[in-house]
Design a protein around this motif. Structure first.
Motif, PDB file in Angstrom:
ATOM      1  N   GLY A   1       6.132 -89.939  -3.424  1.00 17.25           N
ATOM      2  CA  GLY A   1       5.008 -89.975  -4.365  1.00 17.25           C
ATOM      3  C   GLY A   1       4.842 -91.387  -4.890  1.00 17.25           C
ATOM      4  N   PRO A   2       3.829 -91.623  -5.728  1.00 19.65           N
ATOM      5  CA  PRO A   2       3.572 -92.974  -6.214  1.00 19.65           C
ATOM      6  C   PRO A   2       4.810 -93.630  -6.830  1.00 19.65           C
ATOM      7  CG  PRO A   2       1.735 -91.560  -6.753  1.00 19.65           C
ATOM      8  CD  PRO A   2       2.810 -90.665  -6.184  1.00 19.65           C
ATOM      9  N   GLY A   3       5.173 -94.805  -6.301  1.00 21.37           N
ATOM     10  CA  GLY A   3       6.337 -95.532  -6.806  1.00 21.37           C
ATOM     11  C   GLY A   3       7.626 -95.246  -6.060  1.00 21.37           C
ATOM     12  N   HIS A   4       7.638 -94.204  -5.218  1.00 25.13           N
ATOM     13  CA  HIS A   4       8.897 -93.832  -4.541  1.00 25.13           C
ATOM     14  C   HIS A   4       8.578 -93.121  -3.225  1.00 25.13           C
ATOM     15  CE1 HIS A   4       8.233 -89.730  -6.132  1.00 25.13           C
ATOM     16  NE2 HIS A   4       7.706 -90.404  -7.139  1.00 25.13           N
ATOM     17  N   TRP A   5       8.850 -93.826  -2.111  1.00 25.31           N
ATOM     18  CA  TRP A   5       8.361 -93.379  -0.803  1.00 25.31           C
ATOM     19  C   TRP A   5       9.492 -93.159   0.190  1.00 25.31           C
ATOM     20  CZ3 TRP A   5       3.427 -92.358  -1.560  1.00 25.31           C
ATOM     21  CH2 TRP A   5       2.735 -93.073  -2.541  1.00 25.31           C
ATOM     22  N   ASN A   6       9.332 -92.135   1.021  1.00 24.06           N
ATOM     23  CA  ASN A   6      10.179 -92.010   2.203  1.00 24.06           C
ATOM     24  C   ASN A   6       9.806 -93.124   3.181  1.00 24.06           C
ATOM     25  OD1 ASN A   6      11.686 -89.536   1.732  1.00 24.06           O
ATOM     26  ND2 ASN A   6       9.777 -88.401   2.025  1.00 24.06           N
ATOM     27  N   ASP A   7      10.815 -93.774   3.762  1.00 21.42           N
ATOM     28  CA  ASP A   7      10.571 -94.907   4.660  1.00 21.42           C
ATOM     29  C   ASP A   7      11.147 -94.611   6.049  1.00 21.42           C
ATOM     30  OD1 ASP A   7      10.491 -97.316   6.009  1.00 21.42           O
ATOM     31  OD2 ASP A   7      11.858 -98.373   4.660  1.00 21.42           O
ATOM     32  N   PRO A   8      10.284 -94.255   7.003  1.00 23.70           N
ATOM     33  CA  PRO A   8      10.775 -93.957   8.359  1.00 23.70           C
ATOM     34  C   PRO A   8      11.012 -95.215   9.209  1.00 23.70           C
ATOM     35  CG  PRO A   8       8.417 -93.489   8.205  1.00 23.70           C
ATOM     36  CD  PRO A   8       8.837 -94.027   6.857  1.00 23.70           C
ATOM     37  N   ASP A   9      11.189 -96.351   8.570  1.00 25.74           N
ATOM     38  CA  ASP A   9      11.485 -97.662   9.173  1.00 25.74           C
ATOM     39  C   ASP A   9      10.205 -98.399   9.562  1.00 25.74           C
ATOM     40  OD1 ASP A   9      13.006 -99.838   9.798  1.00 25.74           O
ATOM     41  OD2 ASP A   9      14.127 -98.904  11.439  1.00 25.74           O
ATOM     42  N   MET A  10      10.407 -99.667   9.891  1.00 24.21           N
ATOM     43  CA  MET A  10       9.280-100.585  10.062  1.00 24.21           C
ATOM     44  C   MET A  10       8.573-100.335  11.386  1.00 24.21           C
ATOM     45  SD  MET A  10      11.471-103.785   8.598  1.00 24.21           S
ATOM     46  CE  MET A  10      12.745-103.646   9.840  1.00 24.21           C
ATOM     47  N   LEU A  11       7.376-100.906  11.481  1.00 32.88           N
ATOM     48  CA  LEU A  11       6.538-100.670  12.657  1.00 32.88           C
ATOM     49  C   LEU A  11       7.019-101.493  13.860  1.00 32.88           C
ATOM     50  CD1 LEU A  11       3.172-100.866  10.695  1.00 32.88           C
ATOM     51  CD2 LEU A  11       4.145 -98.786  11.714  1.00 32.88           C
ATOM     52  N   GLU A  12       6.832-100.913  15.035  1.00 36.56           N
ATOM     53  CA  GLU A  12       7.093-101.640  16.293  1.00 36.56           C
ATOM     54  C   GLU A  12       5.787-101.967  17.007  1.00 36.56           C
ATOM     55  OE1 GLU A  12       9.771-102.913  17.344  1.00 36.56           O
ATOM     56  OE2 GLU A  12      11.518-101.761  16.728  1.00 36.56           O
ATOM     57  N   VAL A  13       4.659-101.632  16.387  1.00 39.81           N
ATOM     58  CA  VAL A  13       3.342-101.860  17.011  1.00 39.81           C
ATOM     59  C   VAL A  13       3.235-103.310  17.478  1.00 39.81           C
ATOM     60  CG1 VAL A  13       0.845-101.889  16.614  1.00 39.81           C
ATOM     61  CG2 VAL A  13       2.264-100.098  15.560  1.00 39.81           C
ATOM     62  N   GLY A  14       2.968-103.486  18.779  1.00 41.86           N
ATOM     63  CA  GLY A  14       2.732-104.825  19.318  1.00 41.86           C
ATOM     64  C   GLY A  14       3.953-105.497  19.897  1.00 41.86           C
ATOM     65  N   ASN A  15       5.102-104.841  19.874  1.00 43.46           N
ATOM     66  CA  ASN A  15       6.311-105.504  20.381  1.00 43.46           C
ATOM     67  C   ASN A  15       6.536-105.338  21.886  1.00 43.46           C
ATOM     68  OD1 ASN A  15       7.113-106.946  18.169  1.00 43.46           O
ATOM     69  ND2 ASN A  15       8.301-105.270  17.273  1.00 43.46           N
ATOM     70  N   GLY A  16       5.675-104.554  22.534  1.00 41.93           N
ATOM     71  CA  GLY A  16       5.660-104.578  24.000  1.00 41.93           C
ATOM     72  C   GLY A  16       6.349-103.425  24.714  1.00 41.93           C
ATOM     73  N   GLY A  17       7.087-102.588  23.992  1.00 39.17           N
ATOM     74  CA  GLY A  17       7.831-101.509  24.648  1.00 39.17           C
ATOM     75  C   GLY A  17       7.047-100.213  24.806  1.00 39.17           C
ATOM     76  N   MET A  18       5.861-100.132  24.223  1.00 38.69           N
ATOM     77  CA  MET A  18       5.062 -98.909  24.316  1.00 38.69           C
ATOM     78  C   MET A  18       3.636 -99.253  24.729  1.00 38.69           C
ATOM     79  SD  MET A  18       6.310 -96.677  20.988  1.00 38.69           S
ATOM     80  CE  MET A  18       7.158 -97.833  19.926  1.00 38.69           C
ATOM     81  N   THR A  19       2.901 -98.222  25.132  1.00 46.15           N
ATOM     82  CA  THR A  19       1.489 -98.436  25.486  1.00 46.15           C
ATOM     83  C   THR A  19       0.652 -98.491  24.204  1.00 46.15           C
ATOM     84  OG1 THR A  19       0.968 -96.081  25.519  1.00 46.15           O
ATOM     85  CG2 THR A  19       1.825 -97.033  27.572  1.00 46.15           C
ATOM     86  N   ASP A  20      -0.575 -98.977  24.326  1.00 48.65           N
ATOM     87  CA  ASP A  20      -1.447 -99.033  23.150  1.00 48.65           C
ATOM     88  C   ASP A  20      -1.721 -97.627  22.612  1.00 48.65           C
ATOM     89  OD1 ASP A  20      -1.403-101.733  23.451  1.00 48.65           O
ATOM     90  OD2 ASP A  20      -3.510-101.960  24.025  1.00 48.65           O
ATOM     91  N   THR A  21      -1.830 -96.653  23.499  1.00 49.72           N
ATOM     92  CA  THR A  21      -2.009 -95.255  23.054  1.00 49.72           C
ATOM     93  C   THR A  21      -0.817 -94.838  22.191  1.00 49.72           C
ATOM     94  OG1 THR A  21      -3.244 -94.722  25.030  1.00 49.72           O
ATOM     95  CG2 THR A  21      -2.246 -92.865  23.877  1.00 49.72           C
ATOM     96  N   GLU A  22       0.382 -95.172  22.664  1.00 54.78           N
ATOM     97  CA  GLU A  22       1.587 -94.814  21.893  1.00 54.78           C
ATOM     98  C   GLU A  22       1.648 -95.567  20.560  1.00 54.78           C
ATOM     99  OE1 GLU A  22       4.392 -93.579  25.729  1.00 54.78           O
ATOM    100  OE2 GLU A  22       4.428 -95.648  24.999  1.00 54.78           O
ATOM    101  N   TYR A  23       1.257 -96.836  20.581  1.00 58.26           N
ATOM    102  CA  TYR A  23       1.245 -97.595  19.321  1.00 58.26           C
ATOM    103  C   TYR A  23       0.228 -97.014  18.334  1.00 58.26           C
ATOM    104  CZ  TYR A  23       4.292-101.321  21.092  1.00 58.26           C
ATOM    105  OH  TYR A  23       5.362-102.045  21.575  1.00 58.26           O
ATOM    106  N   ARG A  24      -0.919 -96.550  18.878  1.00 56.05           N
ATOM    107  CA  ARG A  24      -1.923 -95.927  17.999  1.00 56.05           C
ATOM    108  C   ARG A  24      -1.336 -94.647  17.376  1.00 56.05           C
ATOM    109  NH1 ARG A  24      -5.742 -95.924  21.850  1.00 56.05           N
ATOM    110  NH2 ARG A  24      -5.908 -98.188  21.850  1.00 56.05           N
ATOM    111  N   SER A  25      -0.572 -93.888  18.151  1.00 52.80           N
ATOM    112  CA  SER A  25       0.065 -92.672  17.623  1.00 52.80           C
ATOM    113  C   SER A  25       1.098 -93.045  16.556  1.00 52.80           C
ATOM    114  CB  SER A  25       0.777 -91.896  18.745  1.00 52.80           C
ATOM    115  OG  SER A  25      -0.140 -91.544  19.745  1.00 52.80           O
ATOM    116  N   HIS A  26       1.931 -94.024  16.863  1.00 55.78           N
ATOM    117  CA  HIS A  26       2.964 -94.512  15.942  1.00 55.78           C
ATOM    118  C   HIS A  26       2.314 -94.891  14.605  1.00 55.78           C
ATOM    119  CE1 HIS A  26       6.095 -97.003  14.253  1.00 55.78           C
ATOM    120  NE2 HIS A  26       5.981 -98.067  15.015  1.00 55.78           N
TER     121      HIS A  26
END
Ligand code: GLA
Length: 396
Positions: free
Chosen positions: A242-267
């Protein structure tokens, strides 16, 4: 008159009480957005990289889309001086941390840094154990706005008290500093992270730039995660955010090359609907337009940043076909039709799945096509590509 003076004194003393800063609703009222060095650069950090990244955040339009924090992860620090003060790597940060923070602030951005609960960080640099107040004072003097606080070498330390100790130290420094708890979900931080004064807490072990598969670390510890592994671990803990306190499923990998653009859009879509911190982890200086368009999609970001601060959840699962839904402040729903499988498939969501009466007519808008799709009654269906999403808002 006496009463007024007493009341005034009470207000002044309350506003000076350090513990109150932790409850400050202005710290991360919506999920923090920014960039962190770790996913792409690991220990290869320097002031040049951080400056160029901050510049690229502005130039690429990411700042305009809401990205704010520029965060140096592990390896900026090399030692402590004879008085115990933490020392930044003089080769990699020759101008010093304060000058770097000033530059980032001059661009209208905010500055984040990294340390660890134990005596050493995960990369073996000095941690903050026994130096919590000293480090917090140093961060405040450097005008740090965000601290990611890791959990390596914590040995027998108690997690809630280790993190609330740093929260108290940060508050005592007098500077509002976002506290990012990074203990990988080990002690279920969603149960105590808010009380410890954390503004976000990692819910899992590290993400890797892959679609799926949990892989053991070289030392045999379990495990780094792919995108869908992390998504599965979020199911059921949504009510703790909720506001001020968030679950963090870790940082984004979008654009790092290991997935397709479709997969990055899903991520990216899934992180948005999970009200996750959106911390980019790619090289912002060198992005394909397709990657920029994923990271800076304002309509998807608006779902993530909705002021109600409700975390989306899975409302339907049929094998590889899933529906995720997030309640928005205006009463509409953000919806993801998510196809985890290897072949295209139709997915449909009923109004009942979204908590709406069946007879309602609602407008659907596609957030990736940026297109109104018209009015629908009782359900919405769409063809969804393999490993892809269709993300819409449904507005009665
Ligand atoms: C841990 C964290 C990562 C990163 C590294 C740095 O693995 O979970 O996000 O900060 O440490 O060493």
């Amino acid at each position: 008159m006496r009463v007024t003076i007493l009341a005034l004194l009470a207000v002044i003393s309350l506003s000076l009480t350090p513990a109150l800063l932790a409850q400050d609703a202005t710290l991360a009222p919506t999920p923090p957005m920014g960039w962190n060095s770790w996913n792409k650069f690991g220990c290869n950090v320097s002031e040049d990289l951080i400056r160029q990244t901050a510049g690229a955040m502005v130039k690429s339009g990411m700042k305009d889309a809401g990205y704010q924090y520029v965060i140096i992860d592990d390896c900026w620090q090399v030692a402590r001086d004879k008085d115990g003060n933490i020392i930044a790597d003089p080769q990699r940060f020759p101008s010093g941390i304060k000058a770097l923070a000033d530059y980032i602030h001059s661009l209208g951005l905010k500055f984040g840094i990294y340390s660890d609960v134990g005596s050493k960080t995960c990369a073996g640099r000095p941690g903050s154990l026994g130096h919590e107040y000293q480090d917090a004072r140093q961060y405040a003097a450097w005008t740090v706005d965000y601290l990611k606080y890791d959990w390596c070498n914590a040995t027998t330390q108690d997690a809630p008290s280790s993190y609330s100790l740093m929260r108290q130290a940060l508050d005592a420094s007098g500077r509002p500093i976002v506290l990012s708890i990074c203990e990988w979900g080990t002690n279920k931080p969603w149960l105590w992270g808010k009380q410890a004064g954390g503004n976000l807490w990692r819910t899992t072990g590290d993400i890797k730039d892959r679609w799926e598969g949990r892989v053991k670390w070289p030392n045999g510890d379990c495990c780094s995660n792919g995108v869908v592994d992390i998504v599965d671990l979020q199911n059921g803990i949504e009510s703790y955010a909720g506001p001020g306190h968030w679950n963090d499923p870790d940082m984004l990998e979008v654009g790092n090359g290991g997935m397709t653009d479709t997969e990055y859009r899903s991520h990216f879509s899934l992180w948005a609907i999970l009200a996750a911190p959106l911390i980019a982890g790619n090289d912002l200086r060198d992005m394909r337009p397709e990657i920029r368009d994923i990271l800076a999609n304002k309509e998807v970001i608006a779902v993530n940043q909705d002021p109600l601060g409700s975390e989306g959840k899975r409302v339907k699962k049929n094998g590889d076909l899933e529906v995720w839904s997030k309640q928005m402040k205006d009463g509409s729903r953000a919806v993801i039709l998510f196809n985890r499988g290897g072949a295209d498939h139709e997915i449909s969501v009923s109004w009942e799945d979204l908590g709406y009466p069946t007879h309602l007519e609602a407008e659907a808008r596609d957030l990736w096509q940026k297109k109104d799709l018209g009015k629908f009654k009782s359900k919405f269906s769409s063809q969804v590509p393999a490993h892809g999403v269709v993300m819409v808002t449904v507005r009665p």
